[in-house]
Every structure is written in structure tokens, then in C-alpha cells.
Design a protein around this motif. Sequence first.
Motif, PDB file in Angstrom:
ATOM      1  N   LEU A 129       0.830  -1.216   0.000  1.00 36.18           N
ATOM      2  CA  LEU A 129       0.000   0.000   0.000  1.00 36.18           C
ATOM      3  C   LEU A 129       0.867   1.271   0.000  1.00 36.18           C
ATOM      4  CD1 LEU A 129      -2.846   1.266   0.268  1.00 36.18           C
ATOM      5  CD2 LEU A 129      -2.496   1.210   2.745  1.00 36.18           C
ATOM      6  N   SER A 136       0.925   0.562   5.351  1.00 32.49           N
ATOM      7  CA  SER A 136       0.026  -0.515   5.791  1.00 32.49           C
ATOM      8  C   SER A 136       0.664  -1.340   6.915  1.00 32.49           C
ATOM      9  CB  SER A 136      -0.285  -1.440   4.613  1.00 32.49           C
ATOM     10  OG  SER A 136      -0.694  -2.708   5.088  1.00 32.49           O
ATOM     11  N   PRO A 137      -0.029  -1.476   8.066  1.00 29.29           N
ATOM     12  CA  PRO A 137       0.537  -2.292   9.150  1.00 29.29           C
ATOM     13  C   PRO A 137       0.763  -3.741   8.733  1.00 29.29           C
ATOM     14  CG  PRO A 137      -1.780  -1.714   9.604  1.00 29.29           C
ATOM     15  CD  PRO A 137      -1.353  -0.922   8.400  1.00 29.29           C
ATOM     16  N   PHE A 138      -0.133  -4.241   7.841  1.00 30.27           N
ATOM     17  CA  PHE A 138      -0.037  -5.643   7.435  1.00 30.27           C
ATOM     18  C   PHE A 138       1.107  -5.844   6.428  1.00 30.27           C
ATOM     19  CE2 PHE A 138      -4.424  -4.529   8.492  1.00 30.27           C
ATOM     20  CZ  PHE A 138      -4.589  -5.338   9.608  1.00 30.27           C
ATOM     21  N   TRP A 165       0.918   0.105  -4.431  1.00 30.46           N
ATOM     22  CA  TRP A 165      -0.466  -0.268  -4.738  1.00 30.46           C
ATOM     23  C   TRP A 165      -1.397   0.709  -4.034  1.00 30.46           C
ATOM     24  CZ3 TRP A 165      -4.572  -1.836  -1.571  1.00 30.46           C
ATOM     25  CH2 TRP A 165      -5.671  -2.434  -2.219  1.00 30.46           C
ATOM     26  N   PHE A 177      -5.530   1.714  -2.808  1.00 30.37           N
ATOM     27  CA  PHE A 177      -6.754   1.025  -2.367  1.00 30.37           C
ATOM     28  C   PHE A 177      -7.683   0.647  -3.526  1.00 30.37           C
ATOM     29  CE2 PHE A 177      -5.731   3.193   1.666  1.00 30.37           C
ATOM     30  CZ  PHE A 177      -5.971   2.176   2.580  1.00 30.37           C
ATOM     31  N   LYS A 193      -7.845  -2.482  -7.426  1.00 31.76           N
ATOM     32  CA  LYS A 193      -8.203  -3.882  -7.148  1.00 31.76           C
ATOM     33  C   LYS A 193      -7.789  -4.808  -8.306  1.00 31.76           C
ATOM     34  CE  LYS A 193     -10.410  -2.823  -3.264  1.00 31.76           C
ATOM     35  NZ  LYS A 193      -9.595  -2.817  -2.051  1.00 31.76           N
ATOM     36  N   GLY A 201      -9.268  -8.390  -2.378  1.00 29.49           N
ATOM     37  CA  GLY A 201      -8.915  -7.002  -2.683  1.00 29.49           C
ATOM     38  C   GLY A 201      -8.042  -6.298  -1.655  1.00 29.49           C
ATOM     39  N   ARG A 202      -7.286  -7.050  -0.851  1.00 27.78           N
ATOM     40  CA  ARG A 202      -6.465  -6.410   0.179  1.00 27.78           C
ATOM     41  C   ARG A 202      -4.998  -6.780   0.016  1.00 27.78           C
ATOM     42  NH1 ARG A 202      -9.276  -4.576   4.849  1.00 27.78           N
ATOM     43  NH2 ARG A 202     -11.470  -4.548   4.310  1.00 27.78           N
ATOM     44  N   VAL A 203      -4.134  -5.884   0.520  1.00 30.08           N
ATOM     45  CA  VAL A 203      -2.702  -6.172   0.531  1.00 30.08           C
ATOM     46  C   VAL A 203      -2.264  -6.387   1.988  1.00 30.08           C
ATOM     47  CG1 VAL A 203      -2.131  -4.977  -1.598  1.00 30.08           C
ATOM     48  CG2 VAL A 203      -2.185  -3.663   0.544  1.00 30.08           C
ATOM     49  N   PRO A 204      -1.174  -7.094   2.228  1.00 28.41           N
ATOM     50  CA  PRO A 204      -0.167  -7.530   1.271  1.00 28.41           C
ATOM     51  C   PRO A 204      -0.624  -8.676   0.370  1.00 28.41           C
ATOM     52  CG  PRO A 204       0.288  -8.500   3.420  1.00 28.41           C
ATOM     53  CD  PRO A 204      -0.845  -7.525   3.611  1.00 28.41           C
ATOM     54  N   ASP A 254      -2.862 -12.171   2.651  1.00 32.86           N
ATOM     55  CA  ASP A 254      -3.038 -12.200   4.107  1.00 32.86           C
ATOM     56  C   ASP A 254      -1.672 -12.380   4.783  1.00 32.86           C
ATOM     57  OD1 ASP A 254      -5.209 -12.402   6.348  1.00 32.86           O
ATOM     58  OD2 ASP A 254      -3.622 -13.798   6.848  1.00 32.86           O
ATOM     59  N   SER A 255      -1.321 -11.371   5.595  1.00 35.46           N
ATOM     60  CA  SER A 255       0.030 -11.349   6.183  1.00 35.46           C
ATOM     61  C   SER A 255       0.325 -12.597   7.016  1.00 35.46           C
ATOM     62  CB  SER A 255       0.221 -10.077   7.012  1.00 35.46           C
ATOM     63  OG  SER A 255      -0.795  -9.946   7.977  1.00 35.46           O
ATOM     64  N   TRP A 256      -0.667 -13.087   7.754  1.00 35.95           N
ATOM     65  CA  TRP A 256      -0.419 -14.272   8.588  1.00 35.95           C
ATOM     66  C   TRP A 256      -0.148 -15.497   7.714  1.00 35.95           C
ATOM     67  CZ3 TRP A 256       1.020 -15.583  13.254  1.00 35.95           C
ATOM     68  CH2 TRP A 256       0.847 -16.903  13.682  1.00 35.95           C
ATOM     69  N   TYR A 265     -12.911   6.715  -1.800  1.00 34.56           N
ATOM     70  CA  TYR A 265     -13.073   5.318  -1.370  1.00 34.56           C
ATOM     71  C   TYR A 265     -12.664   5.167   0.094  1.00 34.56           C
ATOM     72  CZ  TYR A 265     -12.108   0.362  -0.745  1.00 34.56           C
ATOM     73  OH  TYR A 265     -12.079  -0.921  -0.249  1.00 34.56           O
ATOM     74  N   ARG A 290     -14.146   3.583   5.224  1.00 38.84           N
ATOM     75  CA  ARG A 290     -13.831   3.651   6.661  1.00 38.84           C
ATOM     76  C   ARG A 290     -15.031   4.146   7.460  1.00 38.84           C
ATOM     77  NH1 ARG A 290     -10.695   0.996   3.701  1.00 38.84           N
ATOM     78  NH2 ARG A 290      -8.904   0.233   4.836  1.00 38.84           N
TER      79      ARG A 290
HETATM   80  N1  LIG Z   1      -5.947  -9.733   7.465  1.00 38.02           N
HETATM   81  C1  LIG Z   1      -5.280  -9.050   6.379  1.00 38.02           C
HETATM   82  C2  LIG Z   1      -5.659  -7.584   6.397  1.00 38.02           C
HETATM   83  C3  LIG Z   1      -5.120  -6.843   5.173  1.00 38.02           C
HETATM   84  C4  LIG Z   1      -5.700  -5.450   5.052  1.00 38.02           C
HETATM   85  O1  LIG Z   1      -6.747  -5.111   5.624  1.00 38.02           O
HETATM   86  N2  LIG Z   1      -5.024  -4.602   4.261  1.00 38.02           N
HETATM   87  C5  LIG Z   1      -5.515  -3.255   3.980  1.00 38.02           C
HETATM   88  C6  LIG Z   1      -4.362  -2.263   3.910  1.00 38.02           C
HETATM   89  S1  LIG Z   1      -3.741  -1.913   5.504  1.00 38.02           S
HETATM   90  C7  LIG Z   1      -6.167  -3.237   2.606  1.00 38.02           C
HETATM   91  O2  LIG Z   1      -5.604  -3.749   1.663  1.00 38.02           O
HETATM   92  N3  LIG Z   1      -7.351  -2.648   2.483  1.00 38.02           N
HETATM   93  C8  LIG Z   1      -8.027  -2.571   1.225  1.00 38.02           C
HETATM   94  C9  LIG Z   1      -9.375  -1.942   1.361  1.00 38.02           C
HETATM   95  O3  LIG Z   1      -9.716  -1.448   2.425  1.00 38.02           O
HETATM   96  O4  LIG Z   1     -10.066  -1.900   0.341  1.00 38.02           O
HETATM   97  C10 LIG Z   1      -3.763  -9.264   6.510  1.00 38.02           C
HETATM   98  O5  LIG Z   1      -3.287  -9.590   7.621  1.00 38.02           O
HETATM   99  O6  LIG Z   1      -3.049  -9.170   5.502  1.00 38.02           O
END
Ligand SMILES: N[C@@H](CCC(=O)N[C@@H](CS)C(=O)NCC(=O)O)C(=O)O
Length: 243
Positions: A7, A17-19, A39, A41, A44, A53-56, A67-69, A129, A134
Amino acid sequence: MLKLYDLAGRNPELRFSPFCWRTKMALRHKGLAFESVPWRFTDKAAIAPSGQGRVPVLVDNGRWLHDSWRIALYLDDHYPDLPRLFRSAGERAAARFIADWCDLALLPVLRPLILLACYDAVADQDRRYFRESREKMLGRSLEAVCAERTEAEQALARVLTPMENTLGAVAHLGGDSPNYADYILFGSLQWAHVISPKPVLDQASAVSRWFERMLGLFDGYAREAPTLRETMLVTAERNLQAR
Ligand SMILES: N[C@@H](CCC(=O)N[C@@H](CS)C(=O)NCC(=O)O)C(=O)O
């Protein structure tokens, strides 16, 4: 080479991004070289092959991971001869707890301190967005979420108390050296470090001393990451010079 979708803000160098920070520290720990792709938000389509649709999002030899985990587990499974993120099943279980604690307790108390600054930092194409998604998730406007700063600071200190006690007694959550639990906590706090206009940690705290040590890992990799403060200072200086 591995490819990581990370991100980025309006400034492509601003990575908050914390993840994604969890994953970047994990990759550095394993000594794996990776290309980091900025990348946004709303981008996608770029990560659609990951099926969400989320990073990493990490691409390893044509394999799309998210998914970071899950990425951390994958890295230890697929690169077992490189330094382990989890040195035992017990470390993995403790790290799982830290991940949930960060996601359910720590990130929510950091949010009121930095959410509006995040809004300032996101790329122009993401602004609408970001606000809409949020505000829908939190059920309030960004301004309302960030209205009570003193309360938010007190809540953060309260939530960090067990971590303060722990890091006052041990060098890392992994013991003598960091393991993935340290990178989970670090990523969460690095979000605030990169974005917040002023430090969110008590500079005299054990957590802050640990955070400084983490910034120094891998030849100061995370310390070199640009922050919103620096970006704003550079812009202000440029504006002054242009007068
Ligand atoms: N559980 C996921 C959470 C990932 C996540 O929420 N990433 C956020 C960035 S901090 C994201 O990509 N958000 C996209 C959105 O809100 O559309 C992980 O650990 O990777």
C-alpha cells in the motif's frame, strides 16, 4: 524475484500498511529479495489474481498469496532453510495471539490518533473510497473518530500496558532475537510512526526503546522508510523556496 504489492500513498514512497510492514519485515528476516510494487486502495484489478482485494499480496514464482499471517506461514513452509519466523509450534501459537491482540486491541486505539492523517496521505484516486469505506466500517465520520485525542492517548497507554511490562523484561517477543511476533507488533506501530504528525509512543517507554531497535534491523531498513512528517516538511520547504 518475489513481488510484493504494498500500500502506497499519494507519494509512492510512503508505505503505511501495518499488514504490509509485517510481511516486509518477514521477508527481510528470511533474507529473501523482493520487488515492492506501490499499490493503491482502488487498484483492485492489479491484485485480482489473488482472489480478493487487500494487501499484502505476494507473488512467488506465479503463485499468488494474500493475508500477512498466511504469507508468514507460507514463507517458513516453503523456505525452511532460511531463518525461521517461528522456531517452534509454541512461538507460532504465541504469535497468533499477538496478531489477534494487535488487530482487535491495538489497531483500534491507534485509529483515532491517525485516521485523518491517513486520509491526508492517501492517493487522490483513493480519497473518496477511503472516506466512504472507513466511515461505513466505523459507523462515524473520520472527524468524529478522531475527535477525542486525549482519550485516545489514554486508551493507547492502557492497551499497551501488558506490552510495556513484557518488553521491560525481555529484549524481543521472540526472546534474544526477533521472531514473527515482533514483526506483527512492529508493523502495527510502524503504521502510526509513518503517518502520525507526532510520536504516539512515550519516548521513555520500553516499547519505544524496542521500536527503535526494530527500526535499526536489517541495516536500518524500516528507519529509512519515508514518513508523512518528512514528506510534508519537504513540500513546505519547496513551497517556501518557490515564493
Ligand atoms: N488480514 C489481512 C488484512 C489486510 C488489510 O486489511 N489490508 C488493507 C491495507 S492496511 C487493505 O488492503 N485494504 C483494502 C481496502 O480497504 O479496500 C492481513 O493480515 O493481511
